[in-house]
Design an enzyme around this catalytic site. Structure first.
Site, short mmCIF file in Angstrom:
data_model
loop_
_atom_site.label_atom_id
_atom_site.label_comp_id
_atom_site.label_asym_id
_atom_site.label_seq_id
_atom_site.Cartn_x
_atom_site.Cartn_y
_atom_site.Cartn_z
N LYS A 174 0.80 -1.23 -0.08
CA LYS A 174 0.08 -0.05 -0.11
C LYS A 174 0.75 1.13 -0.10
O LYS A 174 0.44 2.16 -0.38
CB LYS A 174 -0.78 0.09 1.09
CG LYS A 174 -2.15 -1.11 1.18
CD LYS A 174 -3.15 -0.63 1.93
CE LYS A 174 -4.51 -1.56 1.72
NZ LYS A 174 -4.31 -3.03 2.03
N GLU B 245 -9.69 7.16 2.87
CA GLU B 245 -10.66 6.18 3.56
C GLU B 245 -9.64 4.98 4.07
O GLU B 245 -8.46 4.83 3.66
CB GLU B 245 -11.67 5.43 2.53
CG GLU B 245 -11.15 4.11 1.65
CD GLU B 245 -10.12 4.64 0.73
OE1 GLU B 245 -9.87 5.91 0.34
OE2 GLU B 245 -9.49 3.73 0.21
N SER C 49 1.68 -9.68 -0.72
CA SER C 49 1.45 -8.28 -0.66
C SER C 49 1.65 -7.81 0.90
O SER C 49 1.97 -6.56 0.71
CB SER C 49 0.01 -8.15 -0.85
OG SER C 49 -0.62 -9.11 -0.30
C1 PLP Z 1 -4.86 -4.02 1.65
C2 PLP Z 1 -4.22 -5.25 1.33
C3 PLP Z 1 -4.79 -6.13 0.40
C4 PLP Z 1 -5.90 -6.08 -0.37
O1 PLP Z 1 -5.88 -4.67 -1.48
P1 PLP Z 1 -5.68 -4.84 -2.80
O2 PLP Z 1 -5.88 -3.54 -3.31
O3 PLP Z 1 -6.74 -5.82 -3.49
O4 PLP Z 1 -4.07 -5.23 -3.05
C5 PLP Z 1 -3.99 -7.46 0.15
N1 PLP Z 1 -2.92 -7.50 0.98
C6 PLP Z 1 -2.64 -6.89 2.07
C7 PLP Z 1 -1.12 -7.28 2.71
C8 PLP Z 1 -3.02 -5.71 2.21
O5 PLP Z 1 -2.81 -4.86 3.09
#
Ligand code: PLP
Length: 396
Positions: A84, A106, A373
């Site tokens: 993010k 948000e 992620s």
């Molecule tokens: C917020 C988040 C997501 C989901 O958001 P996307 O916009 O679909 O990437 C996925 N993995 C992590 C670690 C997050 O913090």
């Protein structure tokens, strides 16, 4: 393709008063963002502040167990613990170039709020975060983080008091404050130009991984797998491979508990098309078009919509979308912890679980890249709660 559309999906379905600030962001995306000075400053922020490039890590033990080679793109190693920050820094810098002095955003579980607050503090911008009052109570440590980072947190007590309502409120506030303020949208969804803008800031993931996989293996990966909430980490992980037909792309949604009638967050797999938050996409909605509550064991996937480009990529067949149940997510989380010494976010564990549960999908010896992620430290309470007292008492 029509500007702002991905096939029939996307668009900009907002009240007239939001058109001017969205146009202004679109213009900044087209004129300021490509400038050398902007790109150099962003590059420096990503490198020195966020910790890019992130490595790809081979998983030797799991690869042996699975019969193909598993690689992880390590977005978990970034500052604030997830992908993010790529988007938050990009939009914060763009806001500065646009002459804005404040960011609003948000947040659901608080991860995007924390990333935005970090970016704002770093770049000297004011920051106000809108968060469902239900989430403010559930995620108090992220509220504390945001406050420490000098952001004001506004609880939103309309509707279901969660992410969907926080987005609606932030769009309303933006109407009033557009002259001085940029809305730093958190995922590759929402009205045009946000799906395209967020993709531009997240595609660094696949730009790096393409080079790294070539260095490690001499070729592109055979498959790239990512979890899908709003779709930002997935579109970033896929972007540079969309025109490489030899690379399979797989997005993974949250199926919830998996019982019939349970709440889930699988808007692509189980939803129907409609308009939410300014774009035409796949949604969880009832026959009257009212949004159904979503659920996921991972807060970051808990969203009843999805970015419009994913709806298009599903329909075109370029990307395959699957879903995974909570119990399998926990099992995948534990398996990565124990075999490779990495605590994955529960969101990312959805992508891992799909790979673990479908080994027959991958040829022996192939290279499968999972986008990790985020890191799982934030999820310890949920995991230990799910495993129960037996697990917590182990070893006494
Ligand atoms: C917020 C988040 C997501 C989901 O958001 P996307 O916009 O679909 O990437 C996925 N993995 C992590 C670690 C997050 O913090």
């Amino acid at each position: 393709m029509k500007k702002g559309y991905f096939g029939e999906f996307g668009g900009c379905f907002v009240p007239e008063l939001l058109i001017p600030p969205l146009r202004e962001v679109e213009e900044a995306m087209e004129t300021l963002l490509p400038k050398d000075a902007f790109q150099e400053e962003l590059q420096l922020l990503l490198h020195d502040f966020a910790g890019r490039p992130t490595p790809v890590t081979k998983c030797p033990k799991l690869s042996k167990e699975l019969g193909f080679t598993l690689w992880l793109k390590r977005e978990d190693l970034l500052h604030t613990g997830a992908h993010k920050i790529n988007n938050a820094l990009g939009q914060a810098l763009l806001a500065k170039y646009m002459g804005k002095r404040k960011l609003i955003a948000e947040t659901g579980a608080g991860q995007h709020g924390v990333a935005t607050a970090c970016a704002a503090a770093r770049l000297g911008l004011e920051c106000e975060i809108y968060m469902g009052s239900e989430d403010v109570e559930r995620q108090s440590s992220n509220v504390a983080r945001m406050r420490l980072l000098n952001a004001k947190v506004h609880p939103v007590s309309t509707g279901s008091r969660t992410l969907k309502d926080a987005i609606n409120e932030t769009l309303r506030v933006w109407i009033r404050e557009q002259a001085t303020t940029h809305y730093c949208f958190g995922t590759a969804a929402g009205p045009h130009p946000f799906p395209s803008l967020v993709k531009l800031f997240q595609r660094v993931i696949s730009r790096e991984s393409k080079v790294q996989m070539r260095e490690h293996t001499g070729s592109l990966p055979d498959a790239v797998v990512a979890c899908v909430g709003g779709g930002s980490n997935a579109i970033g992980a896929f972007a540079e491979y969309l025109d490489e037909p030899g690379v399979r792309l797989i997005g993974v949604e949250a199926a919830g508990s998996g019982e019939t009638g349970c709440f889930n967050s699988a808007s692509l797999t189980l939803g129907t098309p409609g308009v939410l938050h300014g774009n035409y996409t796949m949604l969880l909605q009832n026959a009257d078009g009212q949004i159904e509550p979503s659920h996921s064991i991972s807060a970051g996937l808990d969203y009843p919509g999805v970015g419009p480009e994913h709806a298009f990529l599903q329909k075109s067949g370029r990307v395959t979308y699957g879903m995974v149940k909570d119990a399998n997510v926990i099992a995948a989380f534990m398996r990565l912890c124990r075999t490779e010494g990495i605590l994955p976010a529960l969101e990312s564990s959805h992508a891992l679980a799909w790979v673990f549960d479908h080994p027959q999908e991958f040829a022996a010896g192939s290279n499968v890249l999972v986008n990790l992620s985020g890191r799982g430290d934030k999820d310890l309470g949920i995991v230990t709660g799910y495993l129960g007292s037996d697990f917590m008492g182990e070893g006494e």
